[in-house]
Motif scaffolding. Structure first.
Motif, PDB file in Angstrom:
ATOM      1  N   ALA A 158      52.891  37.677  55.082  1.00  0.00           N
ATOM      2  CA  ALA A 158      53.632  38.059  56.307  1.00  0.00           C
ATOM      3  C   ALA A 158      53.004  39.275  56.973  1.00  0.00           C
ATOM      4  CB  ALA A 158      55.100  38.339  55.949  1.00  0.00           C
ATOM      5  N   ARG A 198      59.809  41.497  54.332  1.00  0.00           N
ATOM      6  CA  ARG A 198      58.803  41.352  55.398  1.00  0.00           C
ATOM      7  C   ARG A 198      58.760  39.916  55.924  1.00  0.00           C
ATOM      8  NH1 ARG A 198      53.181  43.534  54.327  1.00  0.00           N
ATOM      9  NH2 ARG A 198      53.067  43.658  56.593  1.00  0.00           N
ATOM     10  N   THR A 242      47.094  36.282  52.332  1.00  0.00           N
ATOM     11  CA  THR A 242      47.567  37.379  51.490  1.00  0.00           C
ATOM     12  C   THR A 242      46.378  38.188  50.972  1.00  0.00           C
ATOM     13  OG1 THR A 242      47.409  36.268  49.348  1.00  0.00           O
ATOM     14  CG2 THR A 242      49.414  35.852  50.651  1.00  0.00           C
ATOM     15  N   ARG A 277      40.419  36.009  66.257  1.00  0.00           N
ATOM     16  CA  ARG A 277      39.318  35.048  66.041  1.00  0.00           C
ATOM     17  C   ARG A 277      39.506  34.318  64.710  1.00  0.00           C
ATOM     18  NH1 ARG A 277      37.108  36.712  61.080  1.00  0.00           N
ATOM     19  NH2 ARG A 277      35.306  38.054  61.289  1.00  0.00           N
ATOM     20  N   ASN A 301      56.757  35.353  51.368  1.00  0.00           N
ATOM     21  CA  ASN A 301      55.987  36.584  51.198  1.00  0.00           C
ATOM     22  C   ASN A 301      56.408  37.267  49.922  1.00  0.00           C
ATOM     23  OD1 ASN A 301      54.042  38.514  52.232  1.00  0.00           O
ATOM     24  ND2 ASN A 301      55.778  39.901  52.519  1.00  0.00           N
ATOM     25  N   SER A 322      38.062  30.056  54.533  1.00  0.00           N
ATOM     26  CA  SER A 322      37.590  30.929  55.613  1.00  0.00           C
ATOM     27  C   SER A 322      37.220  32.287  55.038  1.00  0.00           C
ATOM     28  CB  SER A 322      38.717  31.084  56.637  1.00  0.00           C
ATOM     29  OG  SER A 322      38.481  32.190  57.481  1.00  0.00           O
ATOM     30  N   THR A 340      56.955  40.339  49.330  1.00  0.00           N
ATOM     31  CA  THR A 340      58.104  41.199  49.623  1.00  0.00           C
ATOM     32  C   THR A 340      58.982  40.451  50.621  1.00  0.00           C
ATOM     33  OG1 THR A 340      56.630  43.094  49.386  1.00  0.00           O
ATOM     34  CG2 THR A 340      58.780  43.517  50.404  1.00  0.00           C
ATOM     35  N   SER A 347      45.836  47.575  56.337  1.00  0.00           N
ATOM     36  CA  SER A 347      44.903  47.327  55.218  1.00  0.00           C
ATOM     37  C   SER A 347      43.492  47.040  55.735  1.00  0.00           C
ATOM     38  CB  SER A 347      45.398  46.153  54.371  1.00  0.00           C
ATOM     39  OG  SER A 347      45.463  44.972  55.156  1.00  0.00           O
ATOM     40  N   HIS A 348      43.403  46.483  56.964  1.00  0.00           N
ATOM     41  CA  HIS A 348      42.098  46.179  57.552  1.00  0.00           C
ATOM     42  C   HIS A 348      41.948  46.956  58.854  1.00  0.00           C
ATOM     43  CE1 HIS A 348      42.725  42.889  54.816  1.00  0.00           C
ATOM     44  NE2 HIS A 348      41.502  42.428  55.013  1.00  0.00           N
ATOM     45  N   VAL A 355      49.386  40.944  59.186  1.00  0.00           N
ATOM     46  CA  VAL A 355      48.764  40.791  60.508  1.00  0.00           C
ATOM     47  C   VAL A 355      48.300  39.357  60.754  1.00  0.00           C
ATOM     48  CG1 VAL A 355      46.735  41.516  61.841  1.00  0.00           C
ATOM     49  CG2 VAL A 355      48.060  43.211  60.568  1.00  0.00           C
ATOM     50  N   GLN A 356      47.615  38.779  59.769  1.00  0.00           N
ATOM     51  CA  GLN A 356      47.080  37.431  59.941  1.00  0.00           C
ATOM     52  C   GLN A 356      48.186  36.367  60.000  1.00  0.00           C
ATOM     53  OE1 GLN A 356      44.016  36.373  60.541  1.00  0.00           O
ATOM     54  NE2 GLN A 356      42.973  38.330  60.330  1.00  0.00           N
TER      55      GLN A 356
END
Ligand SMILES: NC(=O)c1ccc[n+]([C@@H]2O[C@H](COP(=O)([O-])OP(=O)(O)OC[C@H]3O[C@@H](n4cnc5c(N)ncnc54)[C@H](OP(=O)(O)O)[C@@H]3O)[C@@H](O)[C@H]2O)c1
Length: 314
Positions: free
Chosen positions: A144, A173, A205, A119, A168, A292, A170, A91-92, A146-147
């Motif tokens: 659930a 995952r 999320t 980071r 999560n 953040s 789903t 997604s990113h 990447v982050q």
């Protein structure tokens, strides 16, 4: 006679040279404090430009920064898509361009995805060190992706939790997450179950309406709210936003980009950098939210770290 072409440092090389997000902590703490010191801190960084791609439900963010303390000049280009039809595409996706600040020459093009994941988690860890209650025992992660993984890694490296929980949207995952990470994780059937009694909560999320409600949160808990990066997106409800002490990375960005801050009307107590400089207290005994959004200078110090390690090895 042309100048030396820029090097390309791909995701695997970035991962190899970054090693662990915790290695970024000293440089990130300094960058956050310098950012909050205004012009004297030597961080030049506008609020990012976010260009919508309405036909496809995506966004392109442009994030330039210069850090005098690091003498580093970069810009990150990041795309993020809400509803991807092809789930094999993250997604990113991000790329960081690193320039020679003395003459403007492009020195390196770095994959920015690992940098973004590491980071961001490191900055949440900095907030958590400052703001979490004493004797925190339960960590809860909502999401659930990447982050979630990068936050799990640095949080379990730096802190000692008796229990880690995940929820999560789903469930499969979340189950996959629990079996992939190094320690025990309890998969919860609902966000409320995961959050109840937790001391530290991480929301990671792509939700656009609240998934975390003040009603559920233990008084004194600390929340790192990492998703909801658009002015009309939410992860946290009004009650939680208004009844917590609110910390942000950048006031200007929070008041421009964060739906949780803008739509709740919650008052910002401090930037994280002000706490690091000692000009604002941390208040770990209160319920605290660190909203953040991610700052370009975080990518600058992370990219410089990777480039310096890469250069040392070449
Ligand atoms: N603050 C920062 O510096 C910073 C930096 C980078 C990313 N972020 C933000 O962090 C969040 C997570 O990024 P990521 O890279 O981990 O994304 P990701 O890998 O795509 O994971 C997205 C997660 O969000 C969940 N999700 C998606 N839509 C949802 C909804 N409507 N309600 C509840 N859960 C939903 C997904 O659940 P499923 O498994 O059910 O799809 C998945 O767990 C994003 O909002 C991103 O913009 C913040």
């Amino acid at each position: 006679m042309g100048s030396t072409p820029p090097v390309f440092i791909g995701a695997e090389e970035v991962e190899k040279h970054l090693q662990r997000a915790s290695l970024l902590l000293p440089a990130l703490e300094a960058a956050l404090a310098n950012f909050s010191a205004g012009a004297a801190g030597g961080v030049v960084q506008p609020v990012r430009t976010v260009l919508p791609v309405p036909r496809h439900g995506g966004y392109l963010g442009v994030m330039p920064a210069y850090s005098a303390a690091d003498d580093a000049l970069t810009t990150k280009l990041v795309t993020f898509y809400e509803h991807l039809k092809d789930s094999s595409v993250p997604s990113h996706q991000a790329t960081v361009l690193l320039f020679d600040p003395s003459n403007g020459t492009l020195k390196a093009v770095l994959d920015g995805s690992v940098i973004t994941a590491e980071r961001t988690a490191a900055v949440s860890a900095i907030a958590t060190k400052l703001l979490m209650p004493a004797f925190a025992e339960v960590l809860c992660i909502l999401g659930a992706g990447v982050q979630a993984y990068s936050h799990y890694d640095i949080f379990t490296e730096l802190f000692t939790f008796k229990e880690v929980r995940i929820w999560n949207r789903t469930k499969e995952r979340a189950v996959q997450f629990a079996s992939a990470v190094s320690g025990p994780v309890r998969v919860c059937a609902s966000a409320q179950e995961a959050v109840t009694g937790a001391d530290v909560i991480v929301t990671v999320t792509m939700a656009t309406t609240p998934i975390l409600f003040g009603d559920w949160v233990k008084p004194g808990a600390h929340i790192n709210a990492v998703g909801a990066s658009r002015p009309d997106w939410r992860e946290l409800d009004d009650e939680l936003m208004k009844n917590s002490v609110l910390f942000v990375d950048s006031r200007d960005a929070a008041l421009t980009e964060s739906g949780d801050v803008i739509l709740s009307g919650a008052e910002i107590f401090a930037e994280l950098g002000e706490v690091l400089k000692g000009t604002k207290p941390a208040l770990p005994e209160k319920t605290t939210v660190f909203k953040s959004l991610g700052m370009a200078v975080e990518d600058t110090v992370a990219a410089k770290f990777v480039y310096d390690a890469w250069s040392a090895g070449n």
